[in-house]
Design a protein around this motif. Structure first.
Motif, PDB file in Angstrom:
ATOM      1  N   ALA A   1     -23.909 -34.487  51.954  1.00 34.52           N
ATOM      2  CA  ALA A   1     -22.951 -34.078  53.610  1.00 34.52           C
ATOM      3  C   ALA A   1     -23.004 -32.926  53.145  1.00 34.52           C
ATOM      4  O   ALA A   1     -22.939 -32.835  54.627  1.00 34.52           O
ATOM      5  CB  ALA A   1     -21.660 -34.990  53.097  1.00 34.52           C
ATOM      6  N   GLN A   2     -23.115 -31.448  52.890  1.00 38.14           N
ATOM      7  CA  GLN A   2     -22.354 -30.761  53.173  1.00 38.14           C
ATOM      8  C   GLN A   2     -24.531 -30.163  53.496  1.00 38.14           C
ATOM      9  O   GLN A   2     -24.025 -28.340  53.834  1.00 38.14           O
ATOM     10  CB  GLN A   2     -22.328 -29.683  52.050  1.00 38.14           C
TER      11      GLN A   2
ATOM     12  N   LEU B   1     -22.016 -35.574  47.652  1.00 38.16           N
ATOM     13  CA  LEU B   1     -20.554 -34.150  48.639  1.00 38.16           C
ATOM     14  C   LEU B   1     -21.745 -33.443  49.216  1.00 38.16           C
ATOM     15  O   LEU B   1     -21.519 -32.600  50.016  1.00 38.16           O
ATOM     16  CB  LEU B   1     -19.400 -33.526  47.697  1.00 38.16           C
TER      17      LEU B   1
ATOM     18  N   PRO C   1     -14.989 -32.091  42.337  1.00 42.13           N
ATOM     19  CA  PRO C   1     -15.735 -31.922  40.795  1.00 42.13           C
ATOM     20  C   PRO C   1     -15.227 -30.316  40.175  1.00 42.13           C
ATOM     21  O   PRO C   1     -15.419 -30.987  38.681  1.00 42.13           O
ATOM     22  CB  PRO C   1     -17.054 -32.026  41.392  1.00 42.13           C
TER      23      PRO C   1
ATOM     24  N   PRO D   1     -20.181 -27.943  56.018  1.00 41.78           N
ATOM     25  CA  PRO D   1     -19.228 -28.938  56.731  1.00 41.78           C
ATOM     26  C   PRO D   1     -18.962 -29.324  55.139  1.00 41.78           C
ATOM     27  O   PRO D   1     -19.206 -30.032  54.481  1.00 41.78           O
ATOM     28  CB  PRO D   1     -20.108 -29.909  57.673  1.00 41.78           C
TER      29      PRO D   1
ATOM     30  N   PHE E   1     -13.401 -32.156  48.315  1.00 39.15           N
ATOM     31  CA  PHE E   1     -14.328 -31.714  48.147  1.00 39.15           C
ATOM     32  C   PHE E   1     -14.809 -30.932  47.121  1.00 39.15           C
ATOM     33  O   PHE E   1     -15.515 -30.632  46.615  1.00 39.15           O
ATOM     34  CB  PHE E   1     -15.265 -31.267  49.291  1.00 39.15           C
TER      35      PHE E   1
END
Lengths: 168, 138
Positions: B36-37, B33, A140, B111, A137
């Protein structure tokens, strides 16, 4: 590549550049440029490596980089830090050499790729070490910071290189 | 003036192509991402050396103390960490490591977000209940 540089001069020059790069590493330990963003560094030492790569060739630059990483790792970071620095330093160096040799990239471009490669290699090692894919995560941020710091260092190297007439 | 123009002159087409590709790579990733978060996190998972140490509900305030260990097995010494869950957020309050990166990471609540203490190989992750990365890849 240098023409007639005798071995002693070359050894001295490389040692001098290792010292310089080590000082840059130390400056960044004392004064982090991006505190609060884990893993994000300006990479001042790469200024020296980059100039060495273009002015002295890949072999000298690699040795300078390797010795600098080993010394800085032992002095400032400890065994773990050393592992990350080695992964980042070696991978980014390989990427930079390959891109430089294609002849299609400028110094800031090569440095930018090196910055990104450095950060991604460190992230990969971190993921292996802590056995956690969720670190992904963070990539980036690391790619962007690699771009920015790499370009800055590359421009710095171009500007600085103009004043280093006797380095070759 | 002189130096500025030369800087721009030396940049080549390949530089911009590479820059564009890298930016795309970063932004595409962050969009995926971020999606997803979006959902609020539910569980806090603490792992040490890649093994689950414990899971804790994010909704319940707690203080998790990871004691220093000194086993002489291959993995050696781990320092001490204090993790605090409060008000739906988690942070690393204390760590006796050198770099303090984990402490400076601050609070996380969504998350997939993680706090990592690399020297001690401690990872604090927020889970949604199901594995977060699966949601990204599927």
């Amino acid at each position: 590549m240098p023409l007639r540089i005798d071995r002693t001069k070359r050894l001295t020059l490389d040692a001098f550049l290792v010292t310089l790069a080590l000082i840059f590493s130390y400056v960044e330990v004392l004064l982090p440029f991006f505190p609060g963003l884990p893993g994000v560094k300006l990479g001042l030492a790469n200024l020296v490596v980059l100039i060495a790569l273009y002015r002295l060739g890949a072999k000298d630059a690699f040795l300078i980089n390797l010795v600098r990483i080993l010394l800085a790792g032992l002095l400032f970071a400890g065994a773990y830090g050393l592992l990350y620095s080695l992964a980042g330093g070696i991978f980014s160096f390989l990427v930079m050499v390959v891109l430089k040799n294609t002849g299609h990239f400028s110094v800031p471009g090569v440095s930018m790729a090196g910055g990104v490669a450095h950060n991604l290699a460190q992230l990969a090692v971190a993921m292996l070490m802590v056995q956690n894919v969720n670190l992904l995560f963070y990539y980036p941020v690391l790619v962007l910071s690699g771009i920015v710091t790499g370009i800055l260092i590359g421009i710095g190297a171009v500007l600085l290189s103009k004043y280093l007439h006797r380095l070759s | 003036m002189q130096t500025n123009t030369t800087i721009f002159k030396i940049l080549k087409k390949a530089d911009f192509l590479l820059l564009g590709a890298l930016l795309l790579f970063a932004f595409a990733g962050s969009i995926l991402l971020a999606r997803a978060q979006k959902a609020p996190g539910e569980t806090v998972r603490v792992t040490v050396d890649g093994e689950v140490y414990g899971e804790y509900p994010l909704s319940q305030d707690a203080e998790i103390f990871l004691p220093p260990t000194n086993d002489s097995s291959a993995d050696g010494f781990h320092g001490e960490n204090v993790i605090v869950i409060a008000g739906g957020e988690v942070r690393m309050r204390e760590a006796d490591c050198k770099n303090q990166v984990c402490v400076r990471t601050g609070s996380i609540s969504r998350p997939g977000q993680t706090i990592v203490c690399l020297p001690h190989r401690v990872v604090v992750t927020i889970l949604k209940g199901e594995e977060v990365l699966d949601a990204v890849t599927h």
